[in-house]
Design an enzyme around this catalytic site. Structure first.
Site, PDB file in Angstrom:
ATOM      1  N   GLU A  29       0.831  -1.220   0.000  1.00  0.00           N
ATOM      2  CA  GLU A  29       0.000   0.000   0.000  1.00  0.00           C
ATOM      3  C   GLU A  29       0.856   1.258   0.000  1.00  0.00           C
ATOM      4  O   GLU A  29       2.027   1.242   0.394  1.00  0.00           O
ATOM      5  CB  GLU A  29      -0.968   0.011   1.181  1.00  0.00           C
ATOM      6  CG  GLU A  29      -0.272  -0.058   2.526  1.00  0.00           C
ATOM      7  CD  GLU A  29      -1.060   0.595   3.650  1.00  0.00           C
ATOM      8  OE1 GLU A  29      -1.701   1.639   3.449  1.00  0.00           O
ATOM      9  OE2 GLU A  29      -0.995   0.067   4.768  1.00  0.00           O
ATOM     10  N   LYS A 162      -3.704  -1.750  15.355  1.00  0.00           N
ATOM     11  CA  LYS A 162      -3.062  -0.927  16.375  1.00  0.00           C
ATOM     12  C   LYS A 162      -3.929  -0.820  17.608  1.00  0.00           C
ATOM     13  O   LYS A 162      -5.146  -0.759  17.533  1.00  0.00           O
ATOM     14  CB  LYS A 162      -2.809   0.472  15.813  1.00  0.00           C
ATOM     15  CG  LYS A 162      -1.634   0.510  14.871  1.00  0.00           C
ATOM     16  CD  LYS A 162      -1.369   1.905  14.369  1.00  0.00           C
ATOM     17  CE  LYS A 162      -2.536   2.435  13.592  1.00  0.00           C
ATOM     18  NZ  LYS A 162      -2.788   1.695  12.357  1.00  0.00           N
TER      19      LYS A 162
HETATM   20  N1  PSU Z   1      -1.941   1.263  10.017  1.00  0.00           N
HETATM   21  C1  PSU Z   1      -0.662   1.672  10.091  1.00  0.00           C
HETATM   22  N2  PSU Z   1      -0.190   2.642   9.266  1.00  0.00           N
HETATM   23  C2  PSU Z   1      -1.024   3.201   8.362  1.00  0.00           C
HETATM   24  C3  PSU Z   1      -2.377   2.748   8.279  1.00  0.00           C
HETATM   25  C4  PSU Z   1      -2.796   1.785   9.128  1.00  0.00           C
HETATM   26  O1  PSU Z   1       0.064   1.189  10.901  1.00  0.00           O
HETATM   27  O2  PSU Z   1      -0.586   4.077   7.636  1.00  0.00           O
HETATM   28  C5  PSU Z   1      -3.269   3.295   7.231  1.00  0.00           C
HETATM   29  C6  PSU Z   1      -3.651   2.161   6.273  1.00  0.00           C
HETATM   30  O3  PSU Z   1      -3.528   2.645   4.958  1.00  0.00           O
HETATM   31  C7  PSU Z   1      -5.096   1.872   6.608  1.00  0.00           C
HETATM   32  C8  PSU Z   1      -5.557   3.249   7.000  1.00  0.00           C
HETATM   33  O4  PSU Z   1      -5.817   1.341   5.529  1.00  0.00           O
HETATM   34  O5  PSU Z   1      -4.486   3.773   7.757  1.00  0.00           O
HETATM   35  C9  PSU Z   1      -6.814   3.213   7.802  1.00  0.00           C
HETATM   36  O6  PSU Z   1      -7.294   4.512   7.914  1.00  0.00           O
HETATM   37  P1  PSU Z   1      -8.769   4.774   8.460  1.00  0.00           P
HETATM   38  O7  PSU Z   1      -8.700   4.391   9.900  1.00  0.00           O
HETATM   39  O8  PSU Z   1      -9.032   6.238   8.236  1.00  0.00           O
HETATM   40  O9  PSU Z   1      -9.663   3.878   7.644  1.00  0.00           O
END
Ligand code: PSU
Ligand code: MN
Length: 307
Positions: A29, A162
């Site tokens: 990603e 996380k």
């Molecule tokens: N977890 C990480 N680093 C990140 C992300 C998640 O440790 O950069 C990013 C991923 O791209 C995930 C996104 O899909 O955050 C999720 O964001 P949201 O909670 O806004 O859906």
């Protein structure tokens, strides 16, 4: 770049060759690069993840939207752009607007998995999957990563989710969405920087070949959903749990105080935590991501041997 049959996106020559010849491919990603890791470590990481794959004879398909075109596999200029430009964070729903406007975006797990699957890539390595945010009972803030995996046949290798998220609720939602969660050599769901969370999982595997076998069975028995492979960071590499617990509370308070909501929450927390831990959490984040890329490479190799 070759234009795919589905001309709404472009596939790099390296990835197209691998797909045509049944050789292994792993999707990566771009949001973790653009918004999850600080500069300039993010650029080094993006290149390193690709190199880990190439060293294993696996084609890296780093995914991003550049100038309106979703790219499945980036050239070296594309890798530099996702690390250095201020790209929008793009989930699945943002793709048509970026495409129509000719704009660029860094794809989340959801958007990366979706585009990977359109191109026929079945294995994807990330750091941590998005999930249900704390307080989602009133904010309704749940990552589209979960609902996308319910309808996207991609195997995502992740170090769990996380601890800033509501892990129990995330696992419940994955159950509701019928997305299998399989521990790699563990029955305890990991919590990203830490090897364990308080939650157990029903299924675990000992080898990448077993994951490929589950993928094949799911193709026959599932309804097109993905698979979450939970790959814990080894205990000797995890973040110090005491510091973790302290910084986590500070970060959540800071996000509240700053009035963060919606898609800004995750990048805010990640960057706060890197600073508050004086970079210690960052090294752990990089270690777990490398670890996931290595396991994804093995799974892709086993998958290409089966398929
Ligand atoms: N977890 C990480 N680093 C990140 C992300 C998640 O440790 O950069 C990013 C991923 O791209 C995930 C996104 O899909 O955050 C999720 O964001 P949201 O909670 O806004 O859906
Ligand atoms: Mn959200």
């Amino acid at each position: 770049m070759r234009t795919a049959p589905h001309s709404a996106f472009a596939v790099s020559a390296e990835v197209a060759d691998a797909l045509e010849n049944g050789r292994p491919v792993v999707a990566l990603e771009s949001t973790i690069i653009a918004h999850g890791l600080p500069r300039p470590r993010n650029y080094e990481a993006a290149r390193e993840f690709e190199q880990i794959l190439r060293d294993a004879d696996v084609a890296p398909a780093t995914i991003a939207v550049l100038d309106g075109v979703p790219q499945i596999g980036l050239d070296s200029d594309g890798v530099r752009r996702i690390a250095e430009e201020d790209l929008a964070k793009a989930s699945v729903r943002d793709l048509p607007m970026l495409a129509a406007a000719g704009a660029s975006g860094a794809t989340t797990v959801a958007a990366t998995a979706h585009l990977a699957s359109l191109a026929g890539v079945r294995v994807f390595a990330t750091g941590g999957l998005g999930g249900v945010h704390r307080g989602a009972g009133t904010s309704f803030d749940e990552s589209a990563d979960l609902s996308t995996l319910a309808v996207t046949p991609v195997t995502v290798v992740t170090a769990g989710v996380k601890s800033v998220l509501d892990i129990a609720a995330t696992l419940e939602r994955l159950e509701t969405l019928s997305v299998p969660v399989v521990g790699y050599r563990t029955t305890v769901f990991p919590s990203f920087w830490l090897t364990e969370s308080a939650h157990t999982i029903d299924w675990s595997v000992e080898s990448a070949a077993q994951v490929a076998a589950i993928m094949r069975s799911q193709d026959a028995l599932g309804h097109g959903q993905g698979i979450v492979v939970a790959n814990p960071i080894p205990r000797k590499q995890q973040w110090d749990p005491t510091e973790h617990d302290r910084v986590l509370i500070e970060a959540l308070d800071a996000a509240d105080a700053a009035g963060m909501h919606g898609k800004a929450v995750t990048p805010f927390l990640l960057s706060y935590i890197v600073h508050a831990s004086e970079g210690r959490s960052l090294e752990v984040n990089l270690d777990l991501a490398r670890n996931n890329v290595r396991l994804a490479a093995q799974i892709a190799i086993e998958w290409s041997a089966l398929a």
